[in-house]
Design a protein around this motif. Structure first.
Motif, PDB file in Angstrom:
ATOM      1  N   ALA A 160      12.539  -6.853   3.839  1.00 18.21           N
ATOM      2  CA  ALA A 160      14.043  -6.264   4.115  1.00 18.21           C
ATOM      3  C   ALA A 160      13.942  -4.895   4.454  1.00 18.21           C
ATOM      4  CB  ALA A 160      14.755  -6.505   2.536  1.00 18.21           C
ATOM      5  N   SER A 161      13.297  -4.085   4.166  1.00 18.25           N
ATOM      6  CA  SER A 161      13.271  -2.605   4.389  1.00 18.25           C
ATOM      7  C   SER A 161      12.900  -2.252   6.017  1.00 18.25           C
ATOM      8  CB  SER A 161      12.154  -1.873   3.610  1.00 18.25           C
ATOM      9  OG  SER A 161      10.969  -2.218   4.002  1.00 18.25           O
ATOM     10  N   GLY A 162      12.465  -3.423   6.520  1.00 17.17           N
ATOM     11  CA  GLY A 162      11.919  -3.059   7.889  1.00 17.17           C
ATOM     12  C   GLY A 162      10.652  -2.553   8.194  1.00 17.17           C
ATOM     13  N   LEU A 163       9.825  -2.295   7.092  1.00 19.77           N
ATOM     14  CA  LEU A 163       8.446  -1.554   7.170  1.00 19.77           C
ATOM     15  C   LEU A 163       7.330  -2.311   7.856  1.00 19.77           C
ATOM     16  CD1 LEU A 163       8.304   0.281   3.731  1.00 19.77           C
ATOM     17  CD2 LEU A 163       8.775   1.328   5.938  1.00 19.77           C
ATOM     18  N   VAL A 164       7.547  -3.809   7.533  1.00 27.09           N
ATOM     19  CA  VAL A 164       6.633  -4.663   8.295  1.00 27.09           C
ATOM     20  C   VAL A 164       6.894  -4.901   9.632  1.00 27.09           C
ATOM     21  CG1 VAL A 164       5.821  -7.041   8.096  1.00 27.09           C
ATOM     22  CG2 VAL A 164       6.035  -5.869   6.090  1.00 27.09           C
ATOM     23  N   ALA A 165       8.025  -4.877  10.004  1.00 24.93           N
ATOM     24  CA  ALA A 165       8.440  -5.222  11.443  1.00 24.93           C
ATOM     25  C   ALA A 165       7.938  -3.944  12.184  1.00 24.93           C
ATOM     26  CB  ALA A 165      10.014  -5.322  11.408  1.00 24.93           C
ATOM     27  N   ARG A 166       8.106  -2.761  11.446  1.00 22.18           N
ATOM     28  CA  ARG A 166       7.814  -1.441  12.383  1.00 22.18           C
ATOM     29  C   ARG A 166       6.196  -1.397  12.112  1.00 22.18           C
ATOM     30  NH1 ARG A 166      12.654  -0.008   9.825  1.00 22.18           N
ATOM     31  NH2 ARG A 166      11.450   1.398   8.416  1.00 22.18           N
ATOM     32  N   GLY A 167       5.405  -1.980  11.797  1.00 20.94           N
ATOM     33  CA  GLY A 167       4.052  -1.976  11.662  1.00 20.94           C
ATOM     34  C   GLY A 167       3.615  -0.645  10.664  1.00 20.94           C
ATOM     35  N   GLN A 168       4.477  -0.716   9.355  1.00 19.12           N
ATOM     36  CA  GLN A 168       4.096   0.456   8.417  1.00 19.12           C
ATOM     37  C   GLN A 168       3.620  -0.016   7.211  1.00 19.12           C
ATOM     38  OE1 GLN A 168       8.055   2.102   9.663  1.00 19.12           O
ATOM     39  NE2 GLN A 168       7.181   4.044   8.851  1.00 19.12           N
ATOM     40  N   VAL A 169       3.079  -1.199   7.126  1.00 16.08           N
ATOM     41  CA  VAL A 169       2.589  -1.757   5.971  1.00 16.08           C
ATOM     42  C   VAL A 169       1.072  -2.245   6.403  1.00 16.08           C
ATOM     43  CG1 VAL A 169       2.600  -3.580   4.153  1.00 16.08           C
ATOM     44  CG2 VAL A 169       4.738  -2.587   5.148  1.00 16.08           C
ATOM     45  N   PHE A 170      -0.023  -2.052   5.241  1.00 19.83           N
ATOM     46  CA  PHE A 170      -1.201  -2.301   5.458  1.00 19.83           C
ATOM     47  C   PHE A 170      -2.156  -2.837   4.451  1.00 19.83           C
ATOM     48  CE2 PHE A 170       0.435   1.580   7.585  1.00 19.83           C
ATOM     49  CZ  PHE A 170       0.221   1.473   8.999  1.00 19.83           C
ATOM     50  N   LEU A 171      -3.325  -3.476   4.944  1.00 16.66           N
ATOM     51  CA  LEU A 171      -4.112  -3.818   3.944  1.00 16.66           C
ATOM     52  C   LEU A 171      -5.407  -2.975   4.141  1.00 16.66           C
ATOM     53  CD1 LEU A 171      -3.906  -7.623   3.806  1.00 16.66           C
ATOM     54  CD2 LEU A 171      -2.874  -5.939   2.254  1.00 16.66           C
ATOM     55  N   LEU A 172      -5.838  -2.341   2.875  1.00 23.25           N
ATOM     56  CA  LEU A 172      -6.980  -1.674   2.837  1.00 23.25           C
ATOM     57  C   LEU A 172      -8.112  -2.384   1.976  1.00 23.25           C
ATOM     58  CD1 LEU A 172      -4.560   0.422   2.925  1.00 23.25           C
ATOM     59  CD2 LEU A 172      -6.056   2.162   2.226  1.00 23.25           C
ATOM     60  N   CYS A 173      -9.362  -2.536   2.505  1.00 21.95           N
ATOM     61  CA  CYS A 173     -10.264  -3.396   1.952  1.00 21.95           C
ATOM     62  C   CYS A 173     -11.554  -2.686   1.329  1.00 21.95           C
ATOM     63  CB  CYS A 173     -10.550  -4.530   2.929  1.00 21.95           C
ATOM     64  SG  CYS A 173     -11.818  -5.649   2.453  1.00 21.95           S
ATOM     65  N   LEU A 174     -11.960  -3.069   0.129  1.00 24.66           N
ATOM     66  CA  LEU A 174     -13.080  -2.271  -0.476  1.00 24.66           C
ATOM     67  C   LEU A 174     -14.364  -3.319  -0.453  1.00 24.66           C
ATOM     68  CD1 LEU A 174     -11.445  -0.466  -3.572  1.00 24.66           C
ATOM     69  CD2 LEU A 174     -11.783   0.405  -1.220  1.00 24.66           C
ATOM     70  N   ASP A 175     -14.322  -4.420   0.289  1.00 24.03           N
ATOM     71  CA  ASP A 175     -15.411  -5.238   0.478  1.00 24.03           C
ATOM     72  C   ASP A 175     -16.793  -4.326   0.690  1.00 24.03           C
ATOM     73  OD1 ASP A 175     -13.872  -7.381  -0.135  1.00 24.03           O
ATOM     74  OD2 ASP A 175     -13.768  -7.964   1.897  1.00 24.03           O
ATOM     75  N   ALA A 176     -16.807  -3.480   1.417  1.00 23.12           N
ATOM     76  CA  ALA A 176     -17.995  -2.706   1.589  1.00 23.12           C
ATOM     77  C   ALA A 176     -18.722  -2.105   0.417  1.00 23.12           C
ATOM     78  CB  ALA A 176     -17.738  -1.720   2.676  1.00 23.12           C
ATOM     79  N   ILE A 177     -17.803  -1.648  -0.466  1.00 20.06           N
ATOM     80  CA  ILE A 177     -18.442  -1.045  -1.858  1.00 20.06           C
ATOM     81  C   ILE A 177     -18.841  -2.089  -2.657  1.00 20.06           C
ATOM     82  CG2 ILE A 177     -17.850   0.364  -3.662  1.00 20.06           C
ATOM     83  CD1 ILE A 177     -15.645   1.827  -1.864  1.00 20.06           C
ATOM     84  N   ARG A 178     -18.012  -2.958  -2.564  1.00 16.78           N
ATOM     85  CA  ARG A 178     -18.474  -4.258  -3.590  1.00 16.78           C
ATOM     86  C   ARG A 178     -19.897  -5.006  -3.065  1.00 16.78           C
ATOM     87  NH1 ARG A 178     -15.462  -9.464  -2.902  1.00 16.78           N
ATOM     88  NH2 ARG A 178     -16.401  -9.545  -0.918  1.00 16.78           N
ATOM     89  N   ASP A 179     -19.826  -4.972  -1.761  1.00 12.50           N
ATOM     90  CA  ASP A 179     -21.026  -5.610  -1.385  1.00 12.50           C
ATOM     91  C   ASP A 179     -22.358  -4.794  -1.568  1.00 12.50           C
ATOM     92  OD1 ASP A 179     -19.814  -7.669  -0.571  1.00 12.50           O
ATOM     93  OD2 ASP A 179     -19.556  -7.059   1.458  1.00 12.50           O
ATOM     94  N   LYS A 180     -22.055  -3.314  -1.416  1.00 12.60           N
ATOM     95  CA  LYS A 180     -23.204  -2.407  -1.561  1.00 12.60           C
ATOM     96  C   LYS A 180     -23.733  -2.417  -2.994  1.00 12.60           C
ATOM     97  CE  LYS A 180     -25.796   1.234  -0.930  1.00 12.60           C
ATOM     98  NZ  LYS A 180     -26.980   1.500   0.147  1.00 12.60           N
TER      99      LYS A 180
END
Length: 405
Positions: A3-23
């Protein structure tokens, strides 16, 4: 967030910590709380309200960056994630930072992509300050309501400016040098979206020393200082791209001198100027690139990297998330297309300088170029499409990307 329009404007992100878990492997269950405590501390510092972040699962963070435009938010997330990964992984951080754009949020899933395929993320036009911000800074010159005159109505018109700036080299004697201001054309819209100051030296000049390059940078800053005074008085609303030598930017004394030359217009420089750092070379130390960018970033709207070889591009890409990359077509020759494609794999903001003539834009755009300047031709001007204060024109080049502070 939808509703805020953040997704439509490309302002929402996913950050992944898999590299730390794998290490950490089977140590992850015991260390996860410590990792998350570190991550949340960094996020709280780098993303204060109204930015928000949410832990989705054991290794994924959802971040909504409301305070800056999309690609700047992407870089901010990259910085946060790289800081965390560097702490836990050390030198193994290269290539491990996974930040993706959220493209849709539904009741059942979150769709995400490594590349934003919506509207161009960032405004190429520098946004005027609001009246409230101008009052807080005590600068009545920015009232936030003046759209500003077209740069082509300045006297003389901006695209016709040329500045002679010869300097004395200990090795080569007097060296003729001049700067010219050229329009930057956006290939996706066929419009002028910024201006670049280009430096010209005599052909076939031998290698220049560090002192020579420092003189060149200081001469440019002298001209930029006057130009930014005019920018302020004319209520400019566009980005200015200027070259800065890595050898000057990476050393404390010349870096300080560069900034001090524009000390009375630093507010305008932070709003409008994109520093195009060039001359890294292949063997530039990783830590020095990162340190240089971190030290320069607070004084400019954005930092981009000028590269001339694939090896140099790899060195730059692996060590700092620059807002864009720039290639001088008159220097790289047949390497041009390969460099553009490599740069485009990293960023949507790929500048190609000194394109010989119009007609090649379709090919350049197809391989990833986003902006061009031209060589030896009548330059396009604002009258061909730039609205000097329009917020609709993206400025990939002034975050490019504006840089997060």
């Amino acid at each position: 967030m939808n509703a805020s329009g953040l997704v439509a404007r490309g302002q929402v992100f996913l950050l992944c910590l898999d590299a730390i878990r794998d290490k950490l492997g089977n140590r992850w269950p015991r260390r996860a709380d410590m990792v998350w405590e570190s991550v949340e501390r960094i996020l709280s510092k780098q993303m204060p309200l109204p930015d928000v972040f949410v832990r989705l699962n054991d290794t994924t963070i959802l971040a909504a960056i409301a305070t800056v435009e999309g690609y700047e938010g992407y870089l901010r997330c990259q910085d946060v994630l790289c800081t965390t990964l560097r702490f836990f992984l050390g030198a193994e951080v290269d290539g491990a930072a996974s930040v993706t754009y959220v493209v849709e949020i539904t009741d059942s899933e979150i769709r995400h992509s490594p590349v934003w395929d919506g509207p161009t993320e960032l405004p190429l036009i520098a946004k005027p300050e609001t009246e409230a911000r101008a009052r807080l800074r005590g600068d009545a010159g920015y009232d936030g309501s003046h759209e500003g005159a077209s740069p082509e109505t300045w006297k003389p018109p901006l695209s016709k400016r040329r500045f002679d700036a010869p300097f004395l080299s200990m090795q080569h004697g007097k060296v003729a040098m001049h700067f010219e201001v050229v329009p930057v054309r956006r290939l996706d819209q066929g419009k002028v979206g910024a201006y670049a100051i280009r430096r010209h030296l005599p052909p076939r000049i031998p290698a220049l020393s560090e002192i020579d390059r420092e003189q060149m940078d200081l001469a440019l800053m002298e001209q930029l200082n006057s130009l930014l005074e005019e920018y302020r008085n004319e209520h400019g609303g566009f980005a200015l791209i200027v070259p800065v030598s890595f050898v000057s930017a990476s050393a404390r004394r010349p870096r300080r001198a560069i900034v001090e030359r524009c000390g009375n217009v630093l507010d305008v420089m932070r709003q409008a100027v994109i520093a195009e750092v060039e001359g890294f070379g292949v063997g530039a130390p990783a830590g020095l690139i990162y340190e240089t960018a971190a030290m320069m970033k607070p004084f400019f709207r954005a930092l981009t990297a000028g590269v001339s070889t694939v090896a140099e591009a790899k060195t730059v890409i692996n060590n700092y998330a620059f807002s864009g990359m720039a290639i001088d077509a008159s220097v790289v020759g047949q390497r041009r297309d390969a460099l553009i494609q490599m740069a485009h794999a990293r960023t949507n903001n790929v500048m190609v300088h000194r394109v010989v003539e119009m007609g090649d834009e379709i090919h350049l755009k197809s391989i990833g170029a986003s902006h061009v300047t031209y060589l030896n031709r009548k330059q396009p001007t604002v009258d061909e499409g730039l609205s000097a204060a329009s917020p609709e024109l993206p400025w990939d080049w002034a975050r490019a990307v504006p840089q997060a502070e």
